[in-house]
Design a protein around this motif. Sequence first.
Motif, PDB file in Angstrom:
ATOM      1  N   ASP A 176      20.030 -17.822  16.230  1.00 44.14           N
ATOM      2  CA  ASP A 176      21.382 -17.759  16.816  1.00 44.14           C
ATOM      3  C   ASP A 176      21.341 -18.339  18.226  1.00 44.14           C
ATOM      4  OD1 ASP A 176      22.312 -16.516  14.544  1.00 44.14           O
ATOM      5  OD2 ASP A 176      22.019 -14.484  15.327  1.00 44.14           O
ATOM      6  N   GLY A 177      22.371 -19.127  18.544  1.00 43.74           N
ATOM      7  CA  GLY A 177      22.413 -19.766  19.849  1.00 43.74           C
ATOM      8  C   GLY A 177      21.894 -21.184  19.831  1.00 43.74           C
ATOM      9  N   THR A 178      21.390 -21.632  18.675  1.00 41.87           N
ATOM     10  CA  THR A 178      20.880 -23.000  18.564  1.00 41.87           C
ATOM     11  C   THR A 178      22.023 -24.003  18.711  1.00 41.87           C
ATOM     12  OG1 THR A 178      19.051 -22.337  17.141  1.00 41.87           O
ATOM     13  CG2 THR A 178      19.742 -24.641  17.040  1.00 41.87           C
ATOM     14  N   LEU A 179      21.788 -25.075  19.429  1.00 42.26           N
ATOM     15  CA  LEU A 179      22.764 -26.129  19.615  1.00 42.26           C
ATOM     16  C   LEU A 179      22.479 -27.269  18.661  1.00 42.26           C
ATOM     17  CD1 LEU A 179      23.007 -26.321  23.518  1.00 42.26           C
ATOM     18  CD2 LEU A 179      24.484 -25.072  21.939  1.00 42.26           C
ATOM     19  N   LYS A 180      23.542 -27.847  18.100  1.00 42.65           N
ATOM     20  CA  LYS A 180      23.392 -28.988  17.211  1.00 42.65           C
ATOM     21  C   LYS A 180      24.224 -30.132  17.777  1.00 42.65           C
ATOM     22  CE  LYS A 180      24.216 -30.445  12.426  1.00 42.65           C
ATOM     23  NZ  LYS A 180      25.262 -31.439  12.699  1.00 42.65           N
ATOM     24  N   ILE A 181      23.602 -31.263  18.007  1.00 40.94           N
ATOM     25  CA  ILE A 181      24.278 -32.419  18.590  1.00 40.94           C
ATOM     26  C   ILE A 181      24.284 -33.552  17.576  1.00 40.94           C
ATOM     27  CG2 ILE A 181      24.284 -34.122  20.450  1.00 40.94           C
ATOM     28  CD1 ILE A 181      22.824 -32.111  22.182  1.00 40.94           C
ATOM     29  N   ASN A 182      25.467 -34.084  17.340  1.00 43.68           N
ATOM     30  CA  ASN A 182      25.572 -35.246  16.463  1.00 43.68           C
ATOM     31  C   ASN A 182      25.215 -36.474  17.277  1.00 43.68           C
ATOM     32  OD1 ASN A 182      26.617 -37.545  15.024  1.00 43.68           O
ATOM     33  ND2 ASN A 182      27.894 -36.144  13.812  1.00 43.68           N
ATOM     34  N   PRO A 183      24.127 -37.145  16.971  1.00 43.24           N
ATOM     35  CA  PRO A 183      23.691 -38.283  17.805  1.00 43.24           C
ATOM     36  C   PRO A 183      24.636 -39.474  17.746  1.00 43.24           C
ATOM     37  CG  PRO A 183      22.355 -38.139  15.809  1.00 43.24           C
ATOM     38  CD  PRO A 183      23.195 -36.904  15.832  1.00 43.24           C
ATOM     39  N   GLY A 184      25.504 -39.495  16.729  1.00 41.48           N
ATOM     40  CA  GLY A 184      26.436 -40.618  16.633  1.00 41.48           C
ATOM     41  C   GLY A 184      27.710 -40.408  17.424  1.00 41.48           C
ATOM     42  N   THR A 185      28.220 -39.163  17.433  1.00 41.71           N
ATOM     43  CA  THR A 185      29.497 -38.871  18.109  1.00 41.71           C
ATOM     44  C   THR A 185      29.339 -38.058  19.375  1.00 41.71           C
ATOM     45  OG1 THR A 185      29.832 -36.839  16.817  1.00 41.71           O
ATOM     46  CG2 THR A 185      30.680 -38.905  15.885  1.00 41.71           C
ATOM     47  N   GLY A 186      28.183 -37.393  19.503  1.00 40.19           N
ATOM     48  CA  GLY A 186      27.981 -36.557  20.681  1.00 40.19           C
ATOM     49  C   GLY A 186      28.656 -35.203  20.578  1.00 40.19           C
ATOM     50  N   MET A 187      29.276 -34.901  19.410  1.00 42.48           N
ATOM     51  CA  MET A 187      29.929 -33.606  19.239  1.00 42.48           C
ATOM     52  C   MET A 187      28.891 -32.497  19.253  1.00 42.48           C
ATOM     53  SD  MET A 187      33.123 -34.093  19.171  1.00 42.48           S
ATOM     54  CE  MET A 187      33.650 -32.486  18.594  1.00 42.48           C
ATOM     55  N   LEU A 188      29.214 -31.422  19.958  1.00 38.67           N
ATOM     56  CA  LEU A 188      28.301 -30.318  20.165  1.00 38.67           C
ATOM     57  C   LEU A 188      28.775 -29.107  19.383  1.00 38.67           C
ATOM     58  CD1 LEU A 188      25.829 -29.147  21.736  1.00 38.67           C
ATOM     59  CD2 LEU A 188      27.474 -28.484  23.528  1.00 38.67           C
ATOM     60  N   SER A 189      27.845 -28.477  18.629  1.00 43.96           N
ATOM     61  CA  SER A 189      28.142 -27.263  17.877  1.00 43.96           C
ATOM     62  C   SER A 189      27.095 -26.223  18.207  1.00 43.96           C
ATOM     63  CB  SER A 189      28.155 -27.526  16.362  1.00 43.96           C
ATOM     64  OG  SER A 189      29.096 -28.532  16.036  1.00 43.96           O
ATOM     65  N   VAL A 190      27.381 -24.967  17.854  1.00 48.56           N
ATOM     66  CA  VAL A 190      26.469 -23.881  18.156  1.00 48.56           C
ATOM     67  C   VAL A 190      26.449 -22.909  16.995  1.00 48.56           C
ATOM     68  CG1 VAL A 190      28.255 -22.558  19.329  1.00 48.56           C
ATOM     69  CG2 VAL A 190      25.853 -22.108  19.857  1.00 48.56           C
ATOM     70  N   LYS A 191      25.301 -22.295  16.746  1.00 48.88           N
ATOM     71  CA  LYS A 191      25.204 -21.258  15.731  1.00 48.88           C
ATOM     72  C   LYS A 191      25.484 -19.915  16.393  1.00 48.88           C
ATOM     73  CE  LYS A 191      22.354 -18.994  12.277  1.00 48.88           C
ATOM     74  NZ  LYS A 191      21.040 -18.866  11.616  1.00 48.88           N
ATOM     75  N   VAL A 192      26.537 -19.259  15.919  1.00 43.46           N
ATOM     76  CA  VAL A 192      26.956 -17.980  16.491  1.00 43.46           C
ATOM     77  C   VAL A 192      26.594 -16.873  15.525  1.00 43.46           C
ATOM     78  CG1 VAL A 192      28.936 -16.630  17.296  1.00 43.46           C
ATOM     79  CG2 VAL A 192      28.836 -19.072  17.748  1.00 43.46           C
ATOM     80  N   LYS A 193      26.160 -15.781  16.054  1.00 38.58           N
ATOM     81  CA  LYS A 193      25.734 -14.645  15.247  1.00 38.58           C
ATOM     82  C   LYS A 193      26.881 -14.174  14.341  1.00 38.58           C
ATOM     83  CE  LYS A 193      23.700 -10.032  15.621  1.00 38.58           C
ATOM     84  NZ  LYS A 193      23.213  -8.983  16.552  1.00 38.58           N
ATOM     85  N   GLY A 194      26.557 -13.992  13.061  1.00 40.31           N
ATOM     86  CA  GLY A 194      27.552 -13.506  12.115  1.00 40.31           C
ATOM     87  C   GLY A 194      28.312 -14.600  11.414  1.00 40.31           C
ATOM     88  N   GLU A 195      28.144 -15.856  11.833  1.00 42.05           N
ATOM     89  CA  GLU A 195      28.847 -16.967  11.211  1.00 42.05           C
ATOM     90  C   GLU A 195      27.947 -17.673  10.193  1.00 42.05           C
ATOM     91  OE1 GLU A 195      32.026 -17.702  11.577  1.00 42.05           O
ATOM     92  OE2 GLU A 195      32.197 -15.957  12.883  1.00 42.05           O
ATOM     93  N   SER A 196      28.602 -18.338   9.240  1.00 44.56           N
ATOM     94  CA  SER A 196      27.852 -19.016   8.186  1.00 44.56           C
ATOM     95  C   SER A 196      27.864 -20.533   8.355  1.00 44.56           C
ATOM     96  CB  SER A 196      28.435 -18.653   6.811  1.00 44.56           C
ATOM     97  OG  SER A 196      29.793 -19.025   6.741  1.00 44.56           O
ATOM     98  N   ASP A 197      28.436 -21.003   9.460  1.00 46.75           N
ATOM     99  CA  ASP A 197      28.460 -22.449   9.697  1.00 46.75           C
ATOM    100  C   ASP A 197      28.512 -22.696  11.197  1.00 46.75           C
ATOM    101  OD1 ASP A 197      28.468 -25.124   9.275  1.00 46.75           O
ATOM    102  OD2 ASP A 197      30.411 -25.194   8.228  1.00 46.75           O
TER     103      ASP A 197
END
Length: 388
Positions: A39-60
């Motif tokens: 939880d708390g891991t960051l995911k960066i799309n290298p093509g668009t630069g969009m930033l996402s995060v894994k939040v506790k309790g979520e499935s995506d």
Amino acid sequence: MARAPRGVRKVNELIVQNGRALIITEEDANNLTWDEIPDGTLKINPGTGMLSVKVKGESDWIPAGIKNDGTISIAKDSMVVEEVFTIKTLDDGDGNFSYTNTNKEVRHMPILENGEFTFELEKGSYQTQRNHIEVLIDDILRRSSSTGGVIELSNTRFAINEKLEVGQEITARYINIIRIGNPYPRFFLNVDEPKASEIGDFWLDYDASLEDDDLIGERIEADSTISWNRITGKPTTINGYGITDNLSYAGHTHKMSDIVNLVIPKTAIADGGNTDTVNYYTADNNKPNTLAILNSNGQLPVNNISNHQHNTSDIIGINNLKANGGNADTVGHYSVNNNNPNTIAILNAQGKLSKSAIPTHEHTIYEVADLSSKLKDLEDRITRLENK
């Protein structure tokens, strides 16, 4: 032995232990195991630069935004929240009833005019007019605003139009919108100002109209002054303002001159009483430009009648007039003037017309009244002369 590329270092399992997270650039989700990602891991799309995060309790992955101060702001769309209320009393005697919330704390809430029971959410809020809340009664009866039985009062309050009993459990399940530092605005459909709104959100009062003269969009401080014409629903009577003490109309009068725009109908009829004027004319002893006053005989005084004359055509019934004593200058407009032409004839002392007044004329023998006797008398006289 092949060397690892510059800048890349081999790490062991300690990198993913508790308290540590990762930055992932993998685009293919099949290459990732969700449960193994901290939880708390960051995911960066290298093509668009969009930033996402894994939040506790979520499935995506949850999109993450950047606030105006440069810090990361997580935008979590929504989550379903449940709150359980247990009915304690149905009537407290003051228009309220009571229940306990999820934490067993007692709450007192109003009973609406038609008997609906009011509840208040304490763990979040929902967006009204979107059927984002449903209510379960003892986990059996399901109610919502669309199917009936639930009234959405605000984004934290709702009411149940059901007959309840002490001990019943009311479970409220609603969609709670959680957006910390929202990267895009939200729309609230409420009659009252939403409590969970943030700067940039929109509030739509669906019960308002352009004809309303309310203070939409204005913040009124406690000591602000509002113009009188902005206030609606004002009372129309003294009693309406609550002024009832020491109020009396006894002995309170006004002159007609004090009444603004007084209009007396022309058809109005006086019913007793006295007035100073009639159509603005006074009665002042028959003086000029005043009302005439009749004398003791019920007639106008002679001095109030102006000199005037009348033609005979103005006199009604003059053709039927017969002399009855007295003297007149003319008869039928003809005068008496010593038997002069175009005057009335005057009889002589014997009661006959004078010869001068009789025109020359002739008569036939048939117009002589005693002609027969005169002829017989003449015949008798001739016979006597013949016998001599």
